[in-house]
Design a protein around this motif. Sequence first.
Motif, PDB file in Angstrom:
ATOM      1  N   LYS A 118       0.831  -1.295   0.050  1.00 48.63           N
ATOM      2  CA  LYS A 118      -0.013   0.038   0.073  1.00 48.63           C
ATOM      3  C   LYS A 118       0.817   1.360   0.013  1.00 48.63           C
ATOM      4  O   LYS A 118       0.649   1.980  -0.917  1.00 48.63           O
ATOM      5  CB  LYS A 118      -0.776   0.182   1.217  1.00 48.63           C
ATOM      6  N   VAL A 119       1.975   1.306   0.632  1.00 52.44           N
ATOM      7  CA  VAL A 119       2.761   2.314   0.898  1.00 52.44           C
ATOM      8  C   VAL A 119       3.584   2.655  -0.664  1.00 52.44           C
ATOM      9  O   VAL A 119       3.602   3.760  -1.095  1.00 52.44           O
ATOM     10  CB  VAL A 119       3.851   2.331   2.009  1.00 52.44           C
ATOM     11  N   ALA A 120       3.821   1.414  -1.236  1.00 51.25           N
ATOM     12  CA  ALA A 120       4.610   1.555  -2.404  1.00 51.25           C
ATOM     13  C   ALA A 120       3.245   2.173  -3.560  1.00 51.25           C
ATOM     14  O   ALA A 120       3.864   2.841  -4.299  1.00 51.25           O
ATOM     15  CB  ALA A 120       4.747  -0.020  -2.830  1.00 51.25           C
ATOM     16  N   GLY A 121       2.059   1.625  -3.492  1.00 53.39           N
ATOM     17  CA  GLY A 121       1.241   2.410  -4.204  1.00 53.39           C
ATOM     18  C   GLY A 121       1.045   4.004  -4.032  1.00 53.39           C
ATOM     19  O   GLY A 121       0.685   4.639  -4.834  1.00 53.39           O
ATOM     20  N   GLN A 122       1.204   4.138  -2.678  1.00 48.59           N
ATOM     21  CA  GLN A 122       1.039   5.777  -2.483  1.00 48.59           C
ATOM     22  C   GLN A 122       2.268   6.511  -3.042  1.00 48.59           C
ATOM     23  O   GLN A 122       2.137   7.507  -3.758  1.00 48.59           O
ATOM     24  CB  GLN A 122       1.073   5.824  -1.031  1.00 48.59           C
ATOM     25  N   TYR A 123       3.587   5.707  -2.971  1.00 51.23           N
ATOM     26  CA  TYR A 123       4.873   6.511  -3.621  1.00 51.23           C
ATOM     27  C   TYR A 123       4.407   6.644  -5.190  1.00 51.23           C
ATOM     28  O   TYR A 123       4.555   7.556  -5.675  1.00 51.23           O
ATOM     29  CB  TYR A 123       5.858   5.744  -3.401  1.00 51.23           C
ATOM     30  N   ALA A 124       3.955   5.379  -5.853  1.00 53.39           N
ATOM     31  CA  ALA A 124       3.536   5.508  -7.238  1.00 53.39           C
ATOM     32  C   ALA A 124       2.488   6.773  -7.463  1.00 53.39           C
ATOM     33  O   ALA A 124       2.601   7.285  -8.617  1.00 53.39           O
ATOM     34  CB  ALA A 124       3.259   4.409  -7.726  1.00 53.39           C
ATOM     35  N   GLU A 125       1.456   6.734  -6.789  1.00 50.72           N
ATOM     36  CA  GLU A 125       0.569   7.911  -7.153  1.00 50.72           C
ATOM     37  C   GLU A 125       0.917   9.083  -7.004  1.00 50.72           C
ATOM     38  O   GLU A 125       0.682   9.993  -7.958  1.00 50.72           O
ATOM     39  CB  GLU A 125      -0.611   7.512  -6.199  1.00 50.72           C
TER      40      GLU A 125
END
Length: 187
Positions: A118-125
């Motif tokens: 989820k954290v990786a997804g936030q970074y990507a966003e």
Amino acid sequence: MADEFILDTDDLERRMNGALGALRTEFSSLRTGRASASMLEPVMVDAYGSMTPINQVGTVNVPEPRMVTINVWDKGLVGKVEKAIRESGLGINPQLNGTIIMLPIPELNEERRRDLTKVAGQYAEHARVSIRNLRRDGMDQIKKAKADGMSEDDQKFWETEMQDLTDKFIALIDEQLETKQAEIMQV
């Protein structure tokens, strides 16, 4: 003058590459259960009266996939380095062996892996938002040139160029996110 409008795609591409580089840096800081010397980069040690990066008080090595070692050069700093690691919030329990500090990296549980994806997804966003902001800047330049007399054909051409560049970088971000999430979920 309107015929001379050329969108600086090289500058926009350079700035988009910067957003991609920032994403790679953020991804490298995510712990995946594998040992990495870069995970110690944010740790600062109170050495000789100032806060010093850990790699400037000892040699950081990764001898095994689940072990990081720090060979502290000054015997008097071993306790301070150990304390800095314990207080860093990395969740690693240092083990002393003379001037060598061993950091065994624990296995990640399933819940922690999901949180990290989820954290990786936030970074990507965040990276996608940066790319879209750059696209908006480019589109604003095109609209300004249109107001200054650029032809509609030229406007369409540059808007298509801008969108193609944006799509290329969004795809790169998605690809990196997929790779990082697979790496995190790998047991």
